[in-house]
Design a protein around this motif. Structure first.
Motif, mmCIF file in Angstrom:
data_model
loop_
_atom_site.group_PDB
_atom_site.id
_atom_site.type_symbol
_atom_site.label_atom_id
_atom_site.label_comp_id
_atom_site.label_asym_id
_atom_site.label_seq_id
_atom_site.Cartn_x
_atom_site.Cartn_y
_atom_site.Cartn_z
ATOM 1 N N UNK A 87 0.826 -1.203 0.000
ATOM 2 C CA UNK A 87 0.000 0.000 0.000
ATOM 3 C C UNK A 87 0.864 1.258 0.000
ATOM 4 N N UNK A 88 0.460 2.223 -0.834
ATOM 5 C CA UNK A 88 1.133 3.528 -0.844
ATOM 6 C C UNK A 88 0.365 4.440 0.121
ATOM 7 N N UNK A 89 1.028 4.816 1.216
ATOM 8 C CA UNK A 89 0.363 5.550 2.299
ATOM 9 C C UNK A 89 1.127 6.837 2.579
ATOM 10 N N UNK A 90 0.385 7.917 2.763
ATOM 11 C CA UNK A 90 0.988 9.200 3.153
ATOM 12 C C UNK A 90 0.266 9.749 4.375
ATOM 13 N N UNK A 91 1.027 10.374 5.262
ATOM 14 C CA UNK A 91 0.479 11.128 6.393
ATOM 15 C C UNK A 91 0.778 12.600 6.147
ATOM 16 N N UNK A 92 -0.249 13.439 6.244
ATOM 17 C CA UNK A 92 -0.131 14.878 6.015
ATOM 18 C C UNK A 92 -0.318 15.586 7.348
ATOM 19 N N UNK A 93 0.715 16.270 7.808
ATOM 20 C CA UNK A 93 0.711 16.872 9.137
ATOM 21 C C UNK A 93 1.083 18.349 9.061
ATOM 22 N N UNK A 94 0.265 19.181 9.678
ATOM 23 C CA UNK A 94 0.496 20.631 9.645
ATOM 24 C C UNK A 94 1.766 21.032 10.373
ATOM 25 N N UNK A 95 2.057 20.412 11.504
ATOM 26 C CA UNK A 95 3.243 20.760 12.301
ATOM 27 C C UNK A 95 4.279 19.643 12.186
ATOM 28 N N UNK A 96 4.363 18.793 13.206
ATOM 29 C CA UNK A 96 5.204 17.601 13.129
ATOM 30 C C UNK A 96 4.453 16.441 13.768
ATOM 31 N N UNK A 97 4.801 15.243 13.415
ATOM 32 C CA UNK A 97 4.091 14.075 13.924
ATOM 33 C C UNK A 97 4.171 14.043 15.446
#
Length: 472
Positions: free
Chosen positions: A62-72
């Protein structure tokens, strides 16, 4: 804050003590432009990280991305009280109404198992998060609280709790475990562990990235759109659009910042202080050798832990809500909230009166209109979410991540049949009703606590009114 002992390097806001202890993580690159994935997750907290972890473990392709405004781990995941607890947000009766009483019992047992699941993953993945499973103690300090505590323990027998899962403690055992001033009753559950939350967030993010998940930080998502015709769902960001078969919203208390989500979850603020390490002679008075988690039975309750380096970290609501669903100012805590938490600390532990406060901070959590957590995935629109943990999210996020894995992979499992799956919640009222309502609720809770401390043997009518307004 006159009268409160503060360390010379006392810090208020900016980051939690947990990050002050370990240092902020180096920022990962931002989204480099438009991209396409199988699964895009909006939000890099525990929910997003656990979902990515279990999906990638189940299907490495699976191609997965996490989009985070600041940092994880920037939000509540790195600022909470460090309770890995089996307690679940919301009314058990409401959840049972959806799929029956046994389904709610199954949900509670899943929460028991989730505590151990998180511990097992930290061990298997080499995440050092100061984990210690010492259990949880609820303390009553007046007759009304004692009556509520006994009633709660009795009611839990109907919802999957056996004697070994929650019990009223003998006075001798309670005093041996921890000396809480004024305690007249206590209950104990083994289903809780202390963690250092920032260590868990940072460690889990590193593991997830190592599995091949793309974590984009400094990337603000402004809107989430469903599939259009035969197309894909889309996360619109300030750095380009991300399309995916599924877009999972894992923004919890920051959901109101997304277009069209302003009234979906109410961002509730919670604040904490932490002391300097307590000297051995003070610990002799307090005990607490088992490092259990601790909570009182007040309506405006506080929660506490003994940290791995022998501090006391204690939290409570402080200023619970900001007009217009605004979130905290990057962790800055009002001086009156610091004073309130310090008074509660020395009320419970008078021996700690001279121990300086080292740090104060706050964070934001998500509250649904019915105060019940929910997880959902709609295959037609390609949109999913898990939210509304109401302060019980450290463990619940793990259960949410495994449930979302099964939903994305179209698996029919015991997790996907739990009663919080697919739960629809109505929106909060518009302003100024929202702000007025929350201020009134917590004013009533504080009045109820004063009433019960002075002369109440039963739960104050103020608390009943507050719960009615809240819809709990």
């Amino acid at each position: 804050m006159r009268g409160i002992p503060l360390t010379r390097d006392f810090a208020n806001g900016g980051v939690s003590f947990w990050y002050r202890q370990i240092g902020l993580p180096a920022r990962r690159p931002a989204l480099p432009g438009p991209r396409d994935y199988d699964v895009a997750i909006v939000g890099g907290g525990y929910t997003g990280l656990w979902t990515a972890y279990y999906l990638k473990k189940a299907d490495p392709g699976l191609r997965i991305a996490i989009l985070e405004k600041e940092f994880a781990g920037f939000g509540a995941s790195g600022r909470n009280g460090g309770w890995l607890s089996a307690e679940f947000a919301g009314s058990r009766k409401r959840h049972a109404k959806a799929r029956g009483k046994q389904a709610m019992i199954d949900l509670q047992r899943a929460m028991f198992a989730s505590v151990d699941e998180v511990i097992d993953v930290t061990r298997a993945e080499g995440i050092d998060a100061d984990v210690h499973k010492g259990g949880l103690i609820h303390v009553a300090t007046n007759p009304a609280q004692r009556r509520r505590l006994r009633a709660e323990v009795a009611d839990l027998r109907r919802w999957g709790y056996g004697e070994a899962d929650m019990r009223i403690m003998e006075r001798a055992e309670q005093r041996e475990r921890v000396q809480v001033a004024g305690a007249i009753e206590a209950a104990y559950s083994p289903h809780c562990a202390r963690i250092q939350p920032a260590k868990l967030a940072v460690g889990l993010a590193a593991v997830v990235a190592g599995l091949g998940v793309d974590i984009y930080e400094d990337t603000t998502v402004t809107e989430i759109r469903p599939r259009n015709g035969g197309g894909k769902a889309t996360a619109l960001t300030t750095r380009g659009d991300v399309t995916a078969e599924y877009v999972i919203r894992a923004t919890e208390g920051f959901t109101a910042s997304l277009h069209g989500q302003h009234r979906q979850w109410l961002p509730m603020n919670s604040s904490m202080i932490v002391t300097d390490p307590l000297p051995p002679d003070v610990w002799k008075h307090i005990g607490w050798q088992g490092s259990e988690l601790l909570e009182d039975e007040a309506h405006a309750y506080v929660y506490a832990q003994r940290t791995a380096d022998d501090r006391i970290a204690i939290g409570g609501r402080g200023v619970p809500y900001r007009f217009g669903s605004r979130t905290d100012r990057r962790g800055v805590t009002q001086s009156q909230t610091v004073a309130l938490l310090w008074r509660m600390l020395v009320k419970l532990f008078p021996a700690a009166v001279d121990v300086p406060v080292a740090h104060a901070w706050c964070g934001v959590l998500g509250v649904p209109r019915d105060w019940c957590s929910t997880v959902h995935l709609d295959h037609a629109s390609g949109l999913g979410w898990a939210c509304g943990y109401v302060g019980s999210g450290v463990t619940t996020t793990n259960l949410a991540g495994r449930t979302l894995r099964d939903l994305v992979l179209r698996r029919d499992t015991p997790l996907t049949r739990l009663p919080w799956v697919g739960r629809q919640v109505r929106q909060w009222e518009p302003e100024p009703l929202r702000w007025i309502g929350v201020q009134l609720i917590y004013a009533l809770f504080r009045a109820a606590d004063r009433h019960e401390n002075e002369r109440g043997t039963r739960t104050s009518p103020y608390a009943h009114l507050a719960n009615f307004i809240a819809g709990r």
